[in-house]
Design an enzyme around this catalytic site. Sequence first.
Site, PDB file in Angstrom:
ATOM      1  N   TYR A 124       0.827  -1.219   0.000  1.00 58.60           N
ATOM      2  CA  TYR A 124       0.000   0.000   0.000  1.00 58.60           C
ATOM      3  C   TYR A 124       0.859   1.266   0.000  1.00 58.60           C
ATOM      4  CZ  TYR A 124      -4.010  -2.948   0.104  1.00 58.60           C
ATOM      5  OH  TYR A 124      -4.949  -3.883  -0.255  1.00 58.60           O
ATOM      6  N   ARG A 138       1.370   1.769  -3.619  1.00 55.65           N
ATOM      7  CA  ARG A 138       0.127   2.258  -4.252  1.00 55.65           C
ATOM      8  C   ARG A 138      -0.045   3.761  -3.975  1.00 55.65           C
ATOM      9  NH1 ARG A 138       0.807  -2.220  -5.405  1.00 55.65           N
ATOM     10  NH2 ARG A 138       1.655  -1.080  -7.152  1.00 55.65           N
ATOM     11  N   GLN A 144     -15.640   1.738  -5.708  1.00 59.16           N
ATOM     12  CA  GLN A 144     -14.838   0.640  -5.158  1.00 59.16           C
ATOM     13  C   GLN A 144     -13.375   1.062  -5.131  1.00 59.16           C
ATOM     14  OE1 GLN A 144     -16.293  -3.308  -7.105  1.00 59.16           O
ATOM     15  NE2 GLN A 144     -16.992  -1.652  -8.396  1.00 59.16           N
ATOM     16  N   ASN A 145     -13.090   2.213  -5.704  1.00 60.64           N
ATOM     17  CA  ASN A 145     -11.699   2.647  -5.808  1.00 60.64           C
ATOM     18  C   ASN A 145     -11.203   3.245  -4.495  1.00 60.64           C
ATOM     19  OD1 ASN A 145     -11.970   1.849  -8.402  1.00 60.64           O
ATOM     20  ND2 ASN A 145     -12.108   3.902  -9.283  1.00 60.64           N
ATOM     21  N   VAL A 146      -9.935   2.967  -4.217  1.00 57.80           N
ATOM     22  CA  VAL A 146      -9.348   3.505  -2.995  1.00 57.80           C
ATOM     23  C   VAL A 146      -8.545   4.774  -3.304  1.00 57.80           C
ATOM     24  CG1 VAL A 146      -9.358   1.276  -1.829  1.00 57.80           C
ATOM     25  CG2 VAL A 146      -7.344   1.939  -3.146  1.00 57.80           C
ATOM     26  N   HIS A 198     -14.514   0.356  -0.512  1.00 63.19           N
ATOM     27  CA  HIS A 198     -13.340  -0.464  -0.184  1.00 63.19           C
ATOM     28  C   HIS A 198     -12.247   0.314   0.530  1.00 63.19           C
ATOM     29  CE1 HIS A 198     -14.645  -3.501  -3.536  1.00 63.19           C
ATOM     30  NE2 HIS A 198     -15.371  -3.601  -2.434  1.00 63.19           N
ATOM     31  N   THR A 246     -16.117  -1.191 -13.964  1.00 63.84           N
ATOM     32  CA  THR A 246     -15.978  -2.296 -12.996  1.00 63.84           C
ATOM     33  C   THR A 246     -16.409  -3.593 -13.650  1.00 63.84           C
ATOM     34  OG1 THR A 246     -16.780  -3.276 -10.921  1.00 63.84           O
ATOM     35  CG2 THR A 246     -18.225  -1.633 -11.939  1.00 63.84           C
ATOM     36  N   SER A 247     -15.648  -4.666 -13.383  1.00 63.29           N
ATOM     37  CA  SER A 247     -15.987  -5.967 -13.971  1.00 63.29           C
ATOM     38  C   SER A 247     -17.153  -6.617 -13.234  1.00 63.29           C
ATOM     39  CB  SER A 247     -14.762  -6.888 -13.910  1.00 63.29           C
ATOM     40  OG  SER A 247     -14.413  -7.124 -12.559  1.00 63.29           O
TER      41      SER A 247
HETATM   42  P1  OAD Z   1     -11.569  -4.893 -12.324  1.00 67.31           P
HETATM   43  O1  OAD Z   1     -10.111  -4.875 -12.624  1.00 67.31           O
HETATM   44  O2  OAD Z   1     -12.169  -6.175 -11.922  1.00 67.31           O
HETATM   45  O3  OAD Z   1     -12.402  -4.337 -13.569  1.00 67.31           O
HETATM   46  C1  OAD Z   1     -12.022  -3.164 -14.212  1.00 67.31           C
HETATM   47  C2  OAD Z   1     -12.994  -2.849 -15.334  1.00 67.31           C
HETATM   48  O4  OAD Z   1     -12.557  -1.651 -15.942  1.00 67.31           O
HETATM   49  C3  OAD Z   1     -13.089  -3.911 -16.440  1.00 67.31           C
HETATM   50  O5  OAD Z   1     -14.446  -4.205 -16.726  1.00 67.31           O
HETATM   51  C4  OAD Z   1     -12.409  -3.230 -17.631  1.00 67.31           C
HETATM   52  O6  OAD Z   1     -12.962  -3.628 -18.883  1.00 67.31           O
HETATM   53  C5  OAD Z   1     -12.724  -1.769 -17.354  1.00 67.31           C
HETATM   54  N1  OAD Z   1     -11.863  -0.780 -18.033  1.00 67.31           N
HETATM   55  C6  OAD Z   1     -10.624  -0.954 -18.548  1.00 67.31           C
HETATM   56  N2  OAD Z   1     -10.178   0.188 -19.101  1.00 67.31           N
HETATM   57  C7  OAD Z   1     -11.169   1.118 -18.928  1.00 67.31           C
HETATM   58  C8  OAD Z   1     -11.320   2.493 -19.277  1.00 67.31           C
HETATM   59  N3  OAD Z   1     -10.369   3.157 -19.940  1.00 67.31           N
HETATM   60  N4  OAD Z   1     -12.479   3.106 -18.957  1.00 67.31           N
HETATM   61  C9  OAD Z   1     -13.468   2.430 -18.307  1.00 67.31           C
HETATM   62  N5  OAD Z   1     -13.372   1.141 -17.961  1.00 67.31           N
HETATM   63  C10 OAD Z   1     -12.248   0.494 -18.258  1.00 67.31           C
HETATM   64  O7  OAD Z   1     -11.797  -3.763 -11.201  1.00 67.31           O
HETATM   65  P2  OAD Z   1     -13.016  -3.576 -10.200  1.00 67.31           P
HETATM   66  O8  OAD Z   1     -14.279  -4.102 -10.767  1.00 67.31           O
HETATM   67  O9  OAD Z   1     -12.984  -2.169  -9.736  1.00 67.31           O
HETATM   68  O10 OAD Z   1     -10.918  -4.555  -4.205  1.00 67.31           O
HETATM   69  O11 OAD Z   1     -12.563  -4.496  -9.002  1.00 67.31           O
HETATM   70  C11 OAD Z   1     -13.337  -4.564  -7.841  1.00 67.31           C
HETATM   71  C12 OAD Z   1     -12.471  -4.797  -6.629  1.00 67.31           C
HETATM   72  O12 OAD Z   1     -11.611  -5.920  -6.846  1.00 67.31           O
HETATM   73  C13 OAD Z   1     -11.518  -3.666  -6.338  1.00 67.31           C
HETATM   74  O13 OAD Z   1     -12.118  -2.616  -5.599  1.00 67.31           O
HETATM   75  C14 OAD Z   1     -10.438  -4.333  -5.547  1.00 67.31           C
HETATM   76  C15 OAD Z   1     -10.293  -5.613  -6.347  1.00 67.31           C
HETATM   77  O14 OAD Z   1      -9.814  -6.705  -5.669  1.00 67.31           O
HETATM   78  C16 OAD Z   1     -10.040  -4.690  -3.189  1.00 67.31           C
HETATM   79  O15 OAD Z   1      -8.836  -4.675  -3.332  1.00 67.31           O
HETATM   80  C17 OAD Z   1     -10.703  -4.857  -1.861  1.00 67.31           C
END
Ligand code: OAD
Length: 233
Positions: free
Chosen positions: A56, A59, A89-91, A107, A176-177
Amino acid sequence: MKNRKKLVVLTGAGMSVESGLSTFRGSGGMWGQHRVEDVATIDAWYKDPEKVLDFYNIRRKELSGVYPNDGHIVLATLEEDFDVEIITQNVDNLHEKAGSTHITHLHGELMKVRSTGPGAEVFELTPENLEIKLGDKCPKGYQLRPHIVWFGEAVSEMNKAINITEKADVFLVIGTSLNVYPAAGLLNYVLSGVPVYLIDPNEVNVNGKNITVIKKGAGEGMKEFKEMLKILK
Ligand code: OAD
């Protein structure tokens, strides 16, 4: 005073990609370079706190060199016409830096640390002091830890996020995925009939929902969404 519509926005790591931060999944994602179990679980903290602190600290250093992108900035401008609530969900602190004012961090927050003692008092770090080490303690003498919700920990802001989601007139998902629960489950609390939009350059699996997909990155996608909103204002 105008009766503004409530726009609720759920953001994930993709929101900050155009600022230079990585996503977690997919090619080049954070979890391809670090094992979640080593750095982002409560068990990792008990097993090797130094490794977790270092992760961290790095980060935070990364964050100090990046800035909001067009996506964050356009989203902040929507407060002129809408009652905007961001659930992220972003930190990182890029929504704040862009000028958004109602942000719920599901998060946790990189720029905050908290006591491991009773009360879990939270402290804000300053840009001059981005690192915490083993032995760094709160004024009451307890070790400080990142103010991050690790896997295996409760998401304390979830009820607040659900309440906000249930009041949405328009719901928007960005970058977000939708792999991580309970955050991904928020979509189930959007009332029926509320228009839902999703901005992501890649396919996202959203079963059974009638969603308008804007298949673009956050910056371009937000510009397009702002245009679409004009008819909903
Ligand atoms: P992911 O890495 O799972 O998903 C990121 C999403 O962003 C994907 O759907 C990509 O297609 C999309 N993406 C990529 N480039 C992009 C752009 N230029 N504009 C918009 N979208 C784009 O990330 P999260 O869903 O945020 O938690 O992950 C959720 C949680 O998992 C995080 O908060 C983190 C992680 O483990 C913790 O660490 C507690």
